[in-house]
Design a protein around this motif. Structure first.
Motif, mmCIF file in Angstrom:
data_model
loop_
_atom_site.group_PDB
_atom_site.id
_atom_site.type_symbol
_atom_site.label_atom_id
_atom_site.label_comp_id
_atom_site.label_asym_id
_atom_site.label_seq_id
_atom_site.Cartn_x
_atom_site.Cartn_y
_atom_site.Cartn_z
ATOM 1 N N ALA A 1 0.833 -1.205 0.000
ATOM 2 C CA ALA A 1 0.000 0.000 0.000
ATOM 3 C C ALA A 1 0.869 1.257 0.000
ATOM 4 O O ALA A 1 0.575 2.235 -0.690
ATOM 5 C CB ALA A 1 -0.936 -0.006 1.207
ATOM 6 N N PHE A 2 1.956 1.233 0.779
ATOM 7 C CA PHE A 2 2.884 2.359 0.820
ATOM 8 C C PHE A 2 3.521 2.572 -0.550
ATOM 9 O O PHE A 2 3.563 3.693 -1.066
ATOM 10 C CB PHE A 2 3.966 2.107 1.880
ATOM 11 N N LYS A 3 3.991 1.483 -1.148
ATOM 12 C CA LYS A 3 4.625 1.582 -2.463
ATOM 13 C C LYS A 3 3.644 2.131 -3.497
ATOM 14 O O LYS A 3 3.993 3.031 -4.271
ATOM 15 C CB LYS A 3 5.135 0.207 -2.911
ATOM 16 N N GLN A 4 2.417 1.626 -3.479
ATOM 17 C CA GLN A 4 1.404 2.086 -4.434
ATOM 18 C C GLN A 4 1.080 3.559 -4.239
ATOM 19 O O GLN A 4 0.897 4.296 -5.204
ATOM 20 C CB GLN A 4 0.121 1.262 -4.316
ATOM 21 N N SER A 5 1.009 3.997 -2.983
ATOM 22 C CA SER A 5 0.680 5.398 -2.738
ATOM 23 C C SER A 5 1.778 6.314 -3.272
ATOM 24 O O SER A 5 1.489 7.377 -3.832
ATOM 25 C CB SER A 5 0.425 5.655 -1.258
#
Length: 118
Positions: A14-18
């Motif tokens: 989720a962090f990477k996608q954000s």
């Protein structure tokens, strides 16, 4: 002497996608997004490549017409205020000396300061 072991940080998907999505925002740069989130820009580019997303190329940001870039700029003329003094604060140990010099004599202030700092 033992040196501290470096540990790898892990980041959630989720962090990477954000971060990847933030790179797609208008005016955003990969380096800026990475810096703001405490990671290396090369790492963020790698995450993008691994997901089949091509990192933006700097030249594509510069390819916009100049009119689009300058459209938001509005020149503002500021009044010249020569009444404000030039304030120089000098500290040595616990002693503090403050000098207020008229802005109309800025050149003389510069000469005095150069001589004083000698």
């Amino acid at each position: 002497m033992n040196s501290p072991r470096r540990t790898r940080r892990t980041h959630s998907e989720a962090f990477k996608q954000s971060l990847i999505e933030a790179c797609g925002e208008p005016g955003a740069s990969v380096a800026g997004v990475a810096l703001a989130n405490g990671i290396n820009a090369n790492q963020l580019r790698r995450w993008m490549r691994e997901r089949g997303i091509e990192p933006p190329v700097l030249s594509s940001l510069l390819a916009r017409p100049v009119a689009d870039v300058a459209a938001g700029f509005v020149p503002v003329e500021l009044p010249r205020n020569t009444d404000s003094p030039i304030r120089v604060e000098l500290r040595k140990g616990t002693a503090v000396v403050t000098v207020d010099w008229p802005a109309s004599s800025a050149a003389a202030c510069g000469a005095w300061l150069r001589e004083w700092l000698g």
